[in-house]
Design a protein around this motif. Structure first.
Motif, mmCIF file in Angstrom:
data_model
loop_
_atom_site.group_PDB
_atom_site.id
_atom_site.type_symbol
_atom_site.label_atom_id
_atom_site.label_comp_id
_atom_site.label_asym_id
_atom_site.label_seq_id
_atom_site.Cartn_x
_atom_site.Cartn_y
_atom_site.Cartn_z
ATOM 1 N N LYS A 145 26.146 10.230 -54.612
ATOM 2 C CA LYS A 145 25.381 11.265 -53.896
ATOM 3 C C LYS A 145 25.005 10.769 -52.510
ATOM 4 C CE LYS A 145 23.471 13.467 -57.960
ATOM 5 N NZ LYS A 145 22.475 13.101 -58.969
ATOM 6 N N GLU A 146 24.573 9.512 -52.443
ATOM 7 C CA GLU A 146 24.209 8.953 -51.136
ATOM 8 C C GLU A 146 25.403 8.984 -50.196
ATOM 9 O OE1 GLU A 146 20.931 5.700 -52.672
ATOM 10 O OE2 GLU A 146 22.676 5.031 -51.537
ATOM 11 N N GLU A 147 26.571 8.654 -50.755
ATOM 12 C CA GLU A 147 27.763 8.622 -49.913
ATOM 13 C C GLU A 147 28.082 10.005 -49.364
ATOM 14 O OE1 GLU A 147 31.258 6.646 -51.259
ATOM 15 O OE2 GLU A 147 30.399 4.897 -50.278
ATOM 16 N N SER A 148 27.987 11.020 -50.226
ATOM 17 C CA SER A 148 28.312 12.360 -49.728
ATOM 18 C C SER A 148 27.240 12.822 -48.744
ATOM 19 C CB SER A 148 28.514 13.352 -50.878
ATOM 20 O OG SER A 148 27.493 13.223 -51.819
ATOM 21 N N ALA A 149 25.971 12.408 -48.980
ATOM 22 C CA ALA A 149 24.918 12.740 -48.018
ATOM 23 C C ALA A 149 25.213 12.072 -46.679
ATOM 24 C CB ALA A 149 23.555 12.292 -48.550
ATOM 25 N N ALA A 150 25.629 10.815 -46.753
ATOM 26 C CA ALA A 150 25.949 10.074 -45.522
ATOM 27 C C ALA A 150 27.132 10.728 -44.811
ATOM 28 C CB ALA A 150 26.270 8.623 -45.852
ATOM 29 N N ALA A 151 28.099 11.178 -45.597
ATOM 30 C CA ALA A 151 29.286 11.792 -45.009
ATOM 31 C C ALA A 151 28.922 13.096 -44.299
ATOM 32 C CB ALA A 151 30.337 12.055 -46.093
ATOM 33 N N SER A 152 28.000 13.879 -44.912
ATOM 34 C CA SER A 152 27.653 15.153 -44.273
ATOM 35 C C SER A 152 26.761 14.930 -43.060
ATOM 36 C CB SER A 152 26.986 16.101 -45.280
ATOM 37 O OG SER A 152 25.864 15.487 -45.864
ATOM 38 N N ASN A 153 26.053 13.774 -43.035
ATOM 39 C CA ASN A 153 25.243 13.451 -41.853
ATOM 40 C C ASN A 153 26.104 12.982 -40.695
ATOM 41 O OD1 ASN A 153 22.805 14.046 -42.984
ATOM 42 N ND2 ASN A 153 22.411 11.959 -43.705
ATOM 43 N N ALA A 154 27.235 12.377 -41.030
ATOM 44 C CA ALA A 154 28.034 11.714 -39.998
ATOM 45 C C ALA A 154 28.696 12.730 -39.064
ATOM 46 C CB ALA A 154 29.093 10.842 -40.655
ATOM 47 N N ILE B 42 22.639 -1.920 -33.126
ATOM 48 C CA ILE B 42 23.730 -1.842 -34.112
ATOM 49 C C ILE B 42 24.587 -0.608 -33.830
ATOM 50 C CG2 ILE B 42 24.291 -1.571 -36.566
ATOM 51 C CD1 ILE B 42 21.607 -3.062 -37.162
ATOM 52 N N VAL B 43 23.927 0.539 -33.598
ATOM 53 C CA VAL B 43 24.662 1.790 -33.350
ATOM 54 C C VAL B 43 25.590 1.636 -32.145
ATOM 55 C CG1 VAL B 43 24.425 4.218 -32.638
ATOM 56 C CG2 VAL B 43 22.962 3.293 -34.437
ATOM 57 N N PRO B 51 22.418 8.459 -37.596
ATOM 58 C CA PRO B 51 22.098 8.743 -39.008
ATOM 59 C C PRO B 51 23.059 8.065 -39.983
ATOM 60 C CG PRO B 51 21.975 10.747 -37.712
ATOM 61 C CD PRO B 51 22.523 9.694 -36.795
ATOM 62 N N ALA B 52 24.328 8.003 -39.607
ATOM 63 C CA ALA B 52 25.301 7.348 -40.497
ATOM 64 C C ALA B 52 24.994 5.863 -40.612
ATOM 65 C CB ALA B 52 26.721 7.562 -39.977
ATOM 66 N N ILE B 53 24.689 5.232 -39.478
ATOM 67 C CA ILE B 53 24.338 3.804 -39.506
ATOM 68 C C ILE B 53 23.050 3.596 -40.306
ATOM 69 C CG2 ILE B 53 23.567 1.847 -38.087
ATOM 70 C CD1 ILE B 53 26.576 2.275 -37.943
ATOM 71 N N SER B 54 22.095 4.484 -40.124
ATOM 72 C CA SER B 54 20.826 4.356 -40.866
ATOM 73 C C SER B 54 21.085 4.447 -42.370
ATOM 74 C CB SER B 54 19.849 5.454 -40.447
ATOM 75 O OG SER B 54 19.475 5.258 -39.100
ATOM 76 N N LYS B 58 20.361 1.654 -45.152
ATOM 77 C CA LYS B 58 19.574 1.917 -46.357
ATOM 78 C C LYS B 58 20.285 1.340 -47.585
ATOM 79 C CE LYS B 58 17.461 5.549 -49.129
ATOM 80 N NZ LYS B 58 17.869 4.890 -50.380
ATOM 81 N N VAL B 59 21.593 1.556 -47.659
ATOM 82 C CA VAL B 59 22.363 1.015 -48.791
ATOM 83 C C VAL B 59 22.257 -0.510 -48.805
ATOM 84 C CG1 VAL B 59 24.684 0.774 -49.778
ATOM 85 C CG2 VAL B 59 23.945 2.983 -48.871
ATOM 86 N N LEU B 60 22.377 -1.113 -47.620
ATOM 87 C CA LEU B 60 22.291 -2.576 -47.521
ATOM 88 C C LEU B 60 20.900 -3.076 -47.902
ATOM 89 C CD1 LEU B 60 24.336 -3.097 -44.223
ATOM 90 C CD2 LEU B 60 25.017 -3.824 -46.519
#
Lengths: 154, 114
Positions: A145-154, B42-43, B51-54, B58-60
């Motif tokens: 879910k996090e990955e798809s959220a990240a993908a839609s944010n990107a 970093i960005v 947002p993608a980097i953030s 977060k995952v890290l």
């Protein structure tokens, strides 16, 4: 990255153990399907079940190999490559023990480098299958879910 | 390596694996190996959005691979590499693999001695 070294002693003569390591039909019984031949330079493949995580196949089950050393009955070595991971080298060294009634086999595997080496070790042999229960599944679902959220944010 | 592995350990260690499985996150770890960095810094090294980097950070952080501290309005990230070693100890899959396979070879030989 450290190498893997494992010793195992079998209550069988060295010639019998050598055959189990080098006869393709015998090899399939305890290791994997293969088209091995005991000839230096022979390229062959091991086939195992593909390994899947929830959203992608992490390993297609194939391992590409090439025989590097084949000295009956004491030493067998082949490269061991499960793309896209790095190539490792597996070497079996056989030694007679107990007046020839037993055989000690030393398994050495080298060539683990970097992140992909870790990933390969993790993906191999159903490691994921064994772990894909309970908390890990929850964790995978959450991460997906996090990955798809990240993908839609990107 | 702890004697008892709890499912929480497994989940955390999976997070570490997941974290390093992504090339962008590996590059972030590589950058942080050099020095502590702000998100903006970093960005600036990537062609993806903040947002993608953030999200990657977060995952890290969830995997315990980076630490964050606030200095005035900046968030500074630094590498925390210990969980990598922990994963390496824990995931001796090939050690398990060959140990298991040698066990299978032994059983095969015992059943087929000639």
């Amino acid at each position: 990255m450290k190498d893997i070294n494992i010793d195992f002693t079998f209550q069988h003569p060295i010639s019998r153990v050598w055959r189990a390591l080098t006869d393709p039909d015998e090899l399939e019984q305890w290791l994997m399907k293969n088209d091995f031949k005991p000839e230096v330079g022979h390229k062959f493949m091991f086939r195992d079940k593909p390994v899947k995580m929830l959203w992608k196949e992490v390993w297609d089950g194939t391992t590409q190999c090439e025989v590097l050393a084949c000295d009956e009955p004491t030493k067998l070595s082949y490269s061991f490559h499960s793309p896209p991971n790095p190539k490792t080298i597996v070497t079996y060294t056989l030694e007679e023990v107990e007046q020839g009634k037993g055989t000690k086999v030393h398994v050495h595997q080298s060539g683990f480098h970097g992140f992909r080496g870790w990933m390969m070790r993790r993906a191999m042999n159903g490691g994921w299958r064994k772990l894909a229960t309970g908390k890990l599944l929850e964790s995978l679902e959450r991460l997906e879910k996090e990955e798809s959220a990240a993908a839609s944010n990107a | 390596m702890p004697a008892v592995t709890t499912s929480a350990d497994i989940a955390l260690r999976h997070d570490v694996f997941h974290a390093i499985a992504d090339p962008t996150r590996r590059r972030i770890l590589e950058l942080l190996k050099e020095s502590e960095m702000s998100v903006t810094a970093i960005v600036s090294r990537f062609s993806v959005t903040q947002p993608a980097i953030s999200q990657h950070l977060k995952v890290l952080r969830d995997a315990g691979l980076v630490a964050m501290r606030k200095v005035s309005r900046q968030r500074l990230y630094s590498l925390h590499a210990e969980p990598l070693a922990d994963v390496d100890d824990w995931i001796g899959y090939f050690e398990d693999y060959w140990t298991e396979k040698m066990g299978e070879l032994g059983r095969y030989l015992d059943a087929n001695p000639d």
